[in-house]
Scaffold this motif. Structure first.
Motif, PDB file in Angstrom:
ATOM      1  N   GLN A 222      -5.380  -5.952  10.277  1.00  0.00           N
ATOM      2  CA  GLN A 222      -5.845  -6.032   8.895  1.00  0.00           C
ATOM      3  C   GLN A 222      -6.635  -4.795   8.495  1.00  0.00           C
ATOM      4  O   GLN A 222      -6.842  -4.548   7.307  1.00  0.00           O
ATOM      5  N   LEU A 223      -7.076  -4.003   9.467  1.00  0.00           N
ATOM      6  CA  LEU A 223      -7.759  -2.751   9.173  1.00  0.00           C
ATOM      7  C   LEU A 223      -6.791  -1.569   9.168  1.00  0.00           C
ATOM      8  O   LEU A 223      -6.794  -0.745   8.259  1.00  0.00           O
ATOM      9  N   VAL A 224      -5.959  -1.485  10.205  1.00  0.00           N
ATOM     10  CA  VAL A 224      -5.092  -0.327  10.382  1.00  0.00           C
ATOM     11  C   VAL A 224      -3.969  -0.267   9.356  1.00  0.00           C
ATOM     12  O   VAL A 224      -3.738   0.769   8.721  1.00  0.00           O
ATOM     13  N   VAL A 225      -3.251  -1.382   9.197  1.00  0.00           N
ATOM     14  CA  VAL A 225      -2.050  -1.370   8.353  1.00  0.00           C
ATOM     15  C   VAL A 225      -2.344  -0.987   6.905  1.00  0.00           C
ATOM     16  O   VAL A 225      -1.711  -0.067   6.363  1.00  0.00           O
ATOM     17  N   PRO A 226      -3.289  -1.641   6.217  1.00  0.00           N
ATOM     18  CA  PRO A 226      -3.522  -1.272   4.813  1.00  0.00           C
ATOM     19  C   PRO A 226      -3.978   0.183   4.651  1.00  0.00           C
ATOM     20  O   PRO A 226      -3.511   0.884   3.756  1.00  0.00           O
ATOM     21  N   PHE A 227      -4.877   0.637   5.527  1.00  0.00           N
ATOM     22  CA  PHE A 227      -5.414   1.994   5.392  1.00  0.00           C
ATOM     23  C   PHE A 227      -4.319   3.047   5.572  1.00  0.00           C
ATOM     24  O   PHE A 227      -4.179   3.974   4.767  1.00  0.00           O
ATOM     25  N   MET A 228      -3.537   2.921   6.627  1.00  0.00           N
ATOM     26  CA  MET A 228      -2.488   3.894   6.897  1.00  0.00           C
ATOM     27  C   MET A 228      -1.390   3.848   5.844  1.00  0.00           C
ATOM     28  O   MET A 228      -0.871   4.883   5.420  1.00  0.00           O
ATOM     29  N   ALA A 229      -1.021   2.649   5.429  1.00  0.00           N
ATOM     30  CA  ALA A 229       0.039   2.510   4.428  1.00  0.00           C
ATOM     31  C   ALA A 229      -0.383   3.132   3.105  1.00  0.00           C
ATOM     32  O   ALA A 229       0.398   3.843   2.463  1.00  0.00           O
ATOM     33  N   VAL A 230      -1.622   2.897   2.699  1.00  0.00           N
ATOM     34  CA  VAL A 230      -2.117   3.466   1.445  1.00  0.00           C
ATOM     35  C   VAL A 230      -2.164   4.989   1.528  1.00  0.00           C
ATOM     36  O   VAL A 230      -1.770   5.692   0.573  1.00  0.00           O
ATOM     37  N   ALA A 231      -2.624   5.523   2.651  1.00  0.00           N
ATOM     38  CA  ALA A 231      -2.674   6.977   2.827  1.00  0.00           C
ATOM     39  C   ALA A 231      -1.276   7.577   2.721  1.00  0.00           C
ATOM     40  O   ALA A 231      -1.073   8.617   2.070  1.00  0.00           O
TER      41      ALA A 231
END
Length: 511
Positions: A222-231
């Protein structure tokens, strides 16, 4: 190695992928018609459902969170997104374009839109027939609804074994393989030393997380996926803005090639269709039977809610993240299509670097590393759910975990064509088995959707109780005993009583 790859991709996949695309399209159209195209009609409800979290406390004073009765809808969404969003979005899309041509992108979009209905049905069924272990965690998925909904235990076992092998071993080897390719592109070397370092790092990180259980997996994803996808999406939008004048021509090229209006190099219309379907299924997994394993872990008040969440996951994966990769590649330098030896991640790297500069190569490596690693975690969880279906032995689970680490490690040294071909074989096989199961169970999902819609029309938050559908057998939960459903039912009763009191007061005032 080359002979094995030739047999798998040329013969075995030739047979499987002559069937799978048409099966997926037929199933998606069938489910879309029966649900009145729920994947489009209830799009606003999807955003509402993904943000829903268990609130309040149960009768014993415990918080209604992941420590008591599953995990939130959003965490379940990120687990499935972790499996979906990875190398298939960066390396896989580039591979599909290089071999199948720009038209492959169109067919990836189509399989996402049509497959949204399939994703809804399979995840709703997984929620209905989920079970709970002694630690209070939910489990479910195709193996469970094949067993409880259809009584097809032998087929369920075959599917569970196939998924455990595919996601635990094959797909995780693909993730490591793509990380190595991207790192090699950044450092300008594909030496054995570089591969060994990457293999050790990924294996060590994977070990630290997968031995921590589902809660740790959910917290990481829930931390890694949204951050990387948005970047990644932001950089992709930058590419689109810098090449905005070329966007109309790019869209015309995608649609024109997909429909046979434009011929592009060696990529035929048939290749565009097949490769778009292959990479689309590998990426969004609609109908493959993987996401329902994550969908079943969520704590929601109605099975349909998680079905909607997983449909949104298909859209996010393909219509957003995969499209970003497609735009980066197609707005980059001109490439030669129809060559099967063109590599995936390296093509995306070179295309981005040509637009934004040399840092684009390293950016893709950075993003791919984290997305692929999150996919390793998500893949492992989906596989674990099926290992636990096959056996409740902790020893078996720990042996399987060790096997995952081994494949993660050796994936760095494998042949890229071989691992991708094997991944296609397993994805197609799982899709065939899963579609065979969910077609006869579609009627149950339709009834659940009807129940959900009837409550929405009444202006109340939908809550499901198994007494609402007594004809459906082997439903272990949904009896009102879990805290979220019980709290929702209690709130509804309280609200109903309040309305009744208000009506009585109004009548008394009239008198």
């Amino acid at each position: 190695m080359e002979k094995a790859t030739e047999f798998i991709d040329g013969t075995l996949n030739g047979i499987i992928w002559d069937i799978v695309p048409w099966l997926l399209l037929a199933a998606g159209v069938y489910f879309g018609l029966r649900t009145l195209f729920v994947q489009v009609r209830l799009l606003p409800e999807m955003f509402k459902a993904v943000t829903e979290t268990p609130k309040g406390k149960d009768r014993d004073g415990r918080d209604l969170d992941e420590e008591y009765g599953g995990i939130s809808a959003f965490k379940a969404f990120t687990i499935s997104a972790a499996s979906r969003v990875g190398t298939g979005n960066i390396a896989g899309v580039a591979l599909a374009i290089s071999v199948g041509g720009p038209g492959a992108v169109f067919w990836m979009w189509m399989i996402a839109i049509v497959g949204g209905a399939t994703a809804f049905v399979e995840s709703t069924l997984a929620q209905l027939w989920k079970t709970k272990d002694e630690n209070g965690n939910y489990h479910g998925g195709p193996a469970y609804y094949m067993t409880r909904g259809l009584g097809w235990r032998p087929l369920a076992v075959i599917f569970a074994v196939a998924l455990s092998f595919t996601y635990g071993f094959v797909y995780n080897a693909i993730q490591t393989n793509s990380i190595v390719e991207a790192v090699g592109g950044s450092v300008g070397s594909d030496s054995m030393t570089m591969k060994l370092i990457v293999a050790v790092v990924i294996a060590a990180l994977t070990s630290a997380i997968i031995f921590g259980g589902v809660t740790r997996i959910a917290n990481v994803t829930q931390l890694v996926v949204p951050f990387m996808a948005v970047a990644y999406i932001l950089v992709g939008l930058l590419v689109v803005i810098l090449n905005i004048q070329e966007v109309p021509g790019m869209i015309a090229l995608i649609v024109g090639h997909a429909l046979g209006l434009k011929q592009v190099g060696g990529a035929t219309l048939g290749m565009a269709f097949v490769w778009g379907m292959r990479r689309g299924l590998f990426s969004n997994e609609a109908g493959q039977g993987s996401a329902p394993n994550a969908a079943a872990t969520a704590t929601v008040s109605h099975p349909v809610k998680q079905g909607l969440v997983q449909t949104l996951g298909v859209y996010f994966d393909t219509l957003v993240v995969c499209s970003i990769t497609a735009f980066i590649v197609l707005l980059g330098p001109e490439i030669t299509y129809g060559l099967e030896d063109v590599q995936g991640a390296s093509l995306t790297q070179s295309a981005l670097a040509a637009t934004v500069g040399a840092w684009g190569t390293h950016f893709i490596t950075f993003i791919l590393f984290f997305l692929a690693f999150s996919s390793v975690i998500g893949n492992y969880y989906l596989a674990q759910a099926n290992i636990e279906y096959l056996s409740d032995s902790k020893t078996v689970l720990n042996v399987f975990r060790c096997g995952v680490i081994v494949f993660v490690f050796f994936g760095a040294f494998g042949s890229i064509p071989l691992v991708w071909s094997l991944g296609d074989t397993m994805a197609g096989t799982m899709a065939i088995i899963n579609i065979i199961a969910i077609v006869p169970l579609a009627g149950v999902a339709i009834k659940l959707l009807k129940n959900y819609n009837e409550q929405r029309v009444q202006g109340i938050d939908p809550v499901f109780h198994r007494d609402m559908m007594p004809e459906v057998k082997n439903v272990e939960f949904w009896d009102g005993s879990d805290p979220v459903t019980r709290r929702s039912l209690e709130d509804r009763i309280t609200a109903s009583e309040a309305r009744a009191v208000g009506e009585d007061n109004e009548q008394g005032g009239l008198k």
